[in-house]
Motif scaffolding. Sequence first.
Motif, PDB file in Angstrom:
ATOM      1  N   LEU A  89       1.412   9.309   6.644  1.00 24.60           N
ATOM      2  CA  LEU A  89       1.090  10.290   5.615  1.00 24.60           C
ATOM      3  C   LEU A  89       0.040   9.679   4.704  1.00 24.60           C
ATOM      4  O   LEU A  89       0.301   8.670   4.037  1.00 24.60           O
ATOM      5  CB  LEU A  89       2.347  10.670   4.820  1.00 24.60           C
ATOM      6  CG  LEU A  89       3.472  11.356   5.602  1.00 24.60           C
ATOM      7  CD1 LEU A  89       4.643  11.640   4.683  1.00 24.60           C
ATOM      8  CD2 LEU A  89       2.978  12.641   6.239  1.00 24.60           C
ATOM      9  N   GLU A  90      -1.129  10.268   4.644  1.00 21.58           N
ATOM     10  CA  GLU A  90      -2.250   9.687   3.911  1.00 21.58           C
ATOM     11  C   GLU A  90      -2.832  10.727   2.964  1.00 21.58           C
ATOM     12  O   GLU A  90      -2.989  11.894   3.332  1.00 21.58           O
ATOM     13  CB  GLU A  90      -3.327   9.191   4.880  1.00 21.58           C
ATOM     14  CG  GLU A  90      -4.462   8.451   4.201  1.00 21.58           C
ATOM     15  CD  GLU A  90      -5.432   7.851   5.198  1.00 21.58           C
ATOM     16  OE1 GLU A  90      -6.470   7.320   4.784  1.00 21.58           O
ATOM     17  OE2 GLU A  90      -5.139   7.922   6.419  1.00 21.58           O
ATOM     18  N   CYS A  91      -3.123  10.286   1.754  1.00 21.80           N
ATOM     19  CA  CYS A  91      -3.723  11.150   0.744  1.00 21.80           C
ATOM     20  C   CYS A  91      -4.871  10.394   0.094  1.00 21.80           C
ATOM     21  O   CYS A  91      -4.675   9.287  -0.412  1.00 21.80           O
ATOM     22  CB  CYS A  91      -2.671  11.550  -0.300  1.00 21.80           C
ATOM     23  SG  CYS A  91      -3.329  12.553  -1.642  1.00 21.80           S
ATOM     24  N   GLU A  94      -4.323  11.309  -5.560  1.00 23.17           N
ATOM     25  CA  GLU A  94      -2.987  11.039  -6.077  1.00 23.17           C
ATOM     26  C   GLU A  94      -1.943  11.817  -5.275  1.00 23.17           C
ATOM     27  O   GLU A  94      -2.184  12.937  -4.832  1.00 23.17           O
ATOM     28  CB  GLU A  94      -2.893  11.433  -7.557  1.00 23.17           C
ATOM     29  CG  GLU A  94      -3.801  10.618  -8.462  1.00 23.17           C
ATOM     30  CD  GLU A  94      -3.633  11.002  -9.922  1.00 23.17           C
ATOM     31  OE1 GLU A  94      -2.831  11.930 -10.191  1.00 23.17           O
ATOM     32  OE2 GLU A  94      -4.275  10.383 -10.781  1.00 23.17           O
ATOM     33  N   LEU A  95      -0.772  11.203  -5.111  1.00 21.93           N
ATOM     34  CA  LEU A  95       0.321  11.807  -4.372  1.00 21.93           C
ATOM     35  C   LEU A  95       1.602  11.656  -5.188  1.00 21.93           C
ATOM     36  O   LEU A  95       1.928  10.560  -5.640  1.00 21.93           O
ATOM     37  CB  LEU A  95       0.498  11.145  -3.003  1.00 21.93           C
ATOM     38  CG  LEU A  95       1.645  11.658  -2.124  1.00 21.93           C
ATOM     39  CD1 LEU A  95       1.433  13.125  -1.775  1.00 21.93           C
ATOM     40  CD2 LEU A  95       1.777  10.822  -0.856  1.00 21.93           C
TER      41      LEU A  95
END
Length: 215
Positions: A89-91, A94-95
Amino acid sequence: MAQQAVLYDTLEARLVTGRVLSARNGIFQVLTGNVAHEASLAASCFLEPRNKDTVLLACLENGANVITAVLCRDDAASARVLLPPQSLLECPGELSLRSASSLELQSGGSMRLKAEDIGVFASCAAATVTKLKTICDTAELCCRAMTSLGQTAVSMFRSLTQCLGESRRMVEGSDETHCANATLVAEEKTTVMSKDSLQLAEETARTDAKLIQLG
């Protein structure tokens, strides 16, 4: 010369809705109309279908059936998200991960947390660790009240300075201190109380005072 004609049935891809009857080992029984189809889960469908769910079924040209999405669920209180064995899971920005109730992170193997700055804020925290190894260049700890209970505690410091307003130390069993040099400085009064007292010195033992009372 006569040639025999052969009739080929060409399947066309189509999307239909159906209702999940059962699920076993990743294979789902989906009822569309009055026909039950065996279907697998599409790679893009992360929500695990359950019995009585209304799903979107894709019938492919090769005769395979895959569930592409879960459309409706009678009880939407719980859900399970399925990911491939190796997922990321990559963002780029900001996450945030928020939960109105409890939040649990569980790993069957190792878990690593890497960040430039980590902040933990909690009104109540509990930690149970079998083995802990910490390497710190600088550690600052501010506690109003701290209670420590352990089978074995080993602390090693190259340099330790404590500034306490008032301190009381109680040891139920034996207490032993080993050091090269020891200095005890009291500005007003020093009191040592014991049932039996023994002082040993290999070379010199000296007591200097203006008044010495032995009774």
